[in-house]
Design an enzyme around this catalytic site. Structure first.
Site, PDB file in Angstrom:
ATOM      1  N   GLY A  17      61.908  14.199  36.833  1.00  0.00           N
ATOM      2  CA  GLY A  17      63.281  14.293  35.954  1.00  0.00           C
ATOM      3  C   GLY A  17      62.927  15.311  34.890  1.00  0.00           C
ATOM      4  N   GLU A 176      84.331  12.985  21.535  1.00  0.00           N
ATOM      5  CA  GLU A 176      84.234  14.439  21.227  1.00  0.00           C
ATOM      6  C   GLU A 176      84.888  15.159  22.304  1.00  0.00           C
ATOM      7  OE1 GLU A 176      79.460  13.568  20.807  1.00  0.00           O
ATOM      8  OE2 GLU A 176      80.155  14.095  22.800  1.00  0.00           O
TER       9      GLU A 176
END
Lengths: 448, 448
Positions: A17, A176
């Site tokens: 990752g 947002e």
């Protein structure tokens, strides 16, 4: 090229990752006497906190992405592998990838989380979430296509459904998105259309709990709601979404069902652990929490497997015995740096104290000049909070060129309220060949 | 909102296509007493001359795209329609769109050209061309995936095929692509990989004629070839591509067949007119040239249809009775401005002189500090040519924010040789859920 004999003897660290957790581990292990392999299915690190700005047409994907190879190319002990993990064998200390099998001495799993539709996975088609570049471009396409469709729609009611934007989930991402879409409709696009009035758009932010931004102190939630309302967002709390289909969102409020006609529904409500959680449970006996996150020891390792670490959003670290640490970038970064330090000290024969998260505070942005900040010892909102938010995000944008360009884009957007990246791409574009049917001679109006 | 009675009486100009031709016509007709409708299937104008930089990871799509509504929003007499043309009825003066039928008094067709595989349309899958944002992102994906695949490939021969890039066609686009890929392999990516040496890559530019950049004077072609060779490109002229499949390009040189093992093949060899050419032939009796372009009158109108104009790449305008004007932006811009002027003068009862193209010269860029310039009265190459190329392109980037950001990106790339946009996107990303097979109890190595 690493010398083959040296390669055999060096301590092998495999990191799965390339998000904040994995990347910060790799960066901290550069130029140290270990051999690092960073595996990611993408060739870039994504600065997820700004992904909503790609979705709403302020930034381009590359502005918030940095090629992993580029970030790490001066760490000669580090190789980047674009591959995916298929399985794990903790007894043999091997990870199975699509392309090869890799041996490790220490394994760090930092594969993060994906969307969670609470058992309604078919909503995914109608209400996309926001985790990848492709997700963001799909949201962008839907948002801007909705205005185009409204402009062409003559039926009043259908037009209203095109101009209704529903954001499910009142956490930071939902706030947002709602703020940015309201700014689009009420400011940026105001003069762009001839038939519709974009300021008639409805931007609905739906939250199941009794306030938005639930992890924040209640007075900041209240301030955020006031700011959003001022921007034109309709904030609705204590509302549960019970169904989503192509043009109707069904909600339950005080036990009553209501129907909201809307074509654009965006999902910001829940996350679940990536499949690596299950792999660790099946193969290494890890304990998972309710959403599939991996319970970790005080030093972020897996119980019974001192050489396997889980960090970032995938880890459930019971913070001071209380709630798990939130899935935010600063947690992942600090965890990555901690594990790197632990590995280096272990190789020197030392032990280190358990991980402690240093909380520098929380920030959520609402719109231009509007944000809320909770630094623990002080909370505030308004332009100062907004500037702090900008500063923090620019500071952490990994590569210097991204910083400069994002800052410039923002400066330009700030003064002009324009958004250059409101282009619709990615849909297969019909070649006009496919539309026109050449005349058969009997119907030909003119001689060819 | 336009007043309905005024709307009925105003002269209706319909423009099909938002490229340089259509956009410059619309811009020149803003704030004049005509009613303008600009139709495009995309919601943005694309600055095609820089598309190769999107393909090679220097710029983002939005950097070279401007939303059409944004460019034209101050022209209150102009509406933008995101739609596609299906048919045309010149007798009734109507265009049939997917969404509606539109009446016009004057029609301007500027739908450009698409790729031409000379009867080998199946090569399209293996050798993509470069006309749209999606084309560019597909090229970008293939180029950067090739390096990733080479890094994972242990077989020497297969690895070489991954590191071989074949560009078919030595015109400006082919030269730009070859130069940019060579810079990637030999400079930008040099330190990014651990197993492969990117400087072992082969970049082949294949041209059927006896020199690259055939429309340029021979000495500039020679200079361009020297510059490309210095960058590491292998230029091969008088070579015909006879077949392209997944990993072999077959070419004919001096009558002999040769096979080039290569996974990445990019098409820059030919264009054909968009389907609107055929529509104009079938419905309005237009004469088409060999590649389907529409022959136009000295005032750019269609013979027998004084209220239909064809401009830009789709038009074949016999320049001073010689070769048709080339399919470049300056031609389309000047044609658009000419037609706008003609319409305005016609409404005042005046006629204007036939169209004359003012040739300010030709520019082709090869790489950093390398370009060739032919201004007619003077020809030169090297850094000065490169600066002129940069200046001209920045000057014509329509929106101011694009100019600033592209300039900044270039400045950054120039000094660092980095390319921030080398991210691979758009491919469906496998969810890791799909790879891992949970153990059935018999094979489970640990108790869950």
């Amino acid at each position: 090229m690493v010398d083959e004999t040296e390669k055999q003897s060096a301590h092998r660290v495999v990191i799965v990752g390339g998000g904040f957790g994995g990347l910060y581990t790799a960066k901290a292990l550069g130029h140290t006497p270990v051999e690092v392999t960073l595996i990611d299915k993408r060739n870039f690190h994504l600065f997820q906190p700004l992904l909503y700005q790609v979705a709403t047409g302020s930034l381009s994907p590359a502005d918030i992405s940095s090629p992993l190879r580029g970030i790490l190319n001066s760490s000669k002990n580090t190789q980047v592998l674009m591959d995916e993990i298929v399985d794990l064998d903790p007894q043999q200390q091997k990870v199975v990838l699509k392309g090869e099998t890799l041996a490790y001495d220490t394994l760090i799993v930092a594969t993060g989380v994906s969307h969670h539709y609470f058992g309604n996975d078919h909503w995914k088609q109608t209400a996309p979430g926001l985790k990848t570049i492709e997700d963001a471009l799909e949201m962008r396409r839907r948002i801007f296509m909705a205005f185009e469709a409204a402009e062409k729609e003559s039926d009043e009611e259908k037009r209203r459904a095109w101009l209704t934007f529903v954001i499910v989930g009142g956490g930071p991402t939902g706030v947002e998105l709602a703020g940015a879409i309201a700014e689009l409709a009420f400011k940026t696009l105001k003069r762009d259309f001839r038939k519709i009035d974009t300021t008639e758009a409805q931007v609905l932010l739906l939250e199941g709990l009794d306030r938005i931004l639930p992890p924040y102190p209640p007075d900041l939630s209240a301030k955020a709601e006031v700011s959003l309302t001022r921007l034109g967002v309709t904030v609705e709390t204590k509302v549960l979404v019970t169904n989503i289909d192509d043009n109707i969102v069904t909600v339950k409020r005080d036990g009553q069902e209501e129907y909201i006609p809307a074509h654009t529904v965006l999902w910001a409500a829940g996350v679940k652990a990536s499949a690596m959680g299950q792999v660790l449970a099946d193969r290494a006996g890890a304990t998972l929490d309710r959403v599939g996150r991996v319970m970790v020891e005080p030093n972020l390792s897996l119980a019974g497997h001192p050489n396997i670490f889980v960090i970032g959003d995938l880890a459930n670290f019971p913070h001071q015995g209380e709630r798990p640490l939130p899935g935010v970038a600063p947690v992942a970064m600090q965890e990555g740096e901690y594990v790197a330090k632990l590995i280096k000290q272990q190789l020197l024969g030392n032990t280190i104290a358990p991980f402690v998260y240093k909380d520098f505070g929380s920030l959520a942005v609402i719109g231009q000049n509007e944000a809320v900040v909770d630094l623990g010892f002080v909370k505030f909102d308004g332009p100062l909070a907004w500037f702090l938010w900008i500063f923090a995000h620019i500071y952490f944008l990994i590569e210097f060129d991204n910083k400069l360009i994002v800052l410039l884009q923002w400066g330009w957007n700030y003064f002009t309220r324009k958004r250059g990246a409101r282009i619709i791409t990615g849909e297969p574009v019909l070649n006009d060949d496919s539309l026109y049917q050449p005349p058969i001679s009997s119907q030909a109006p003119v001689k060819v």
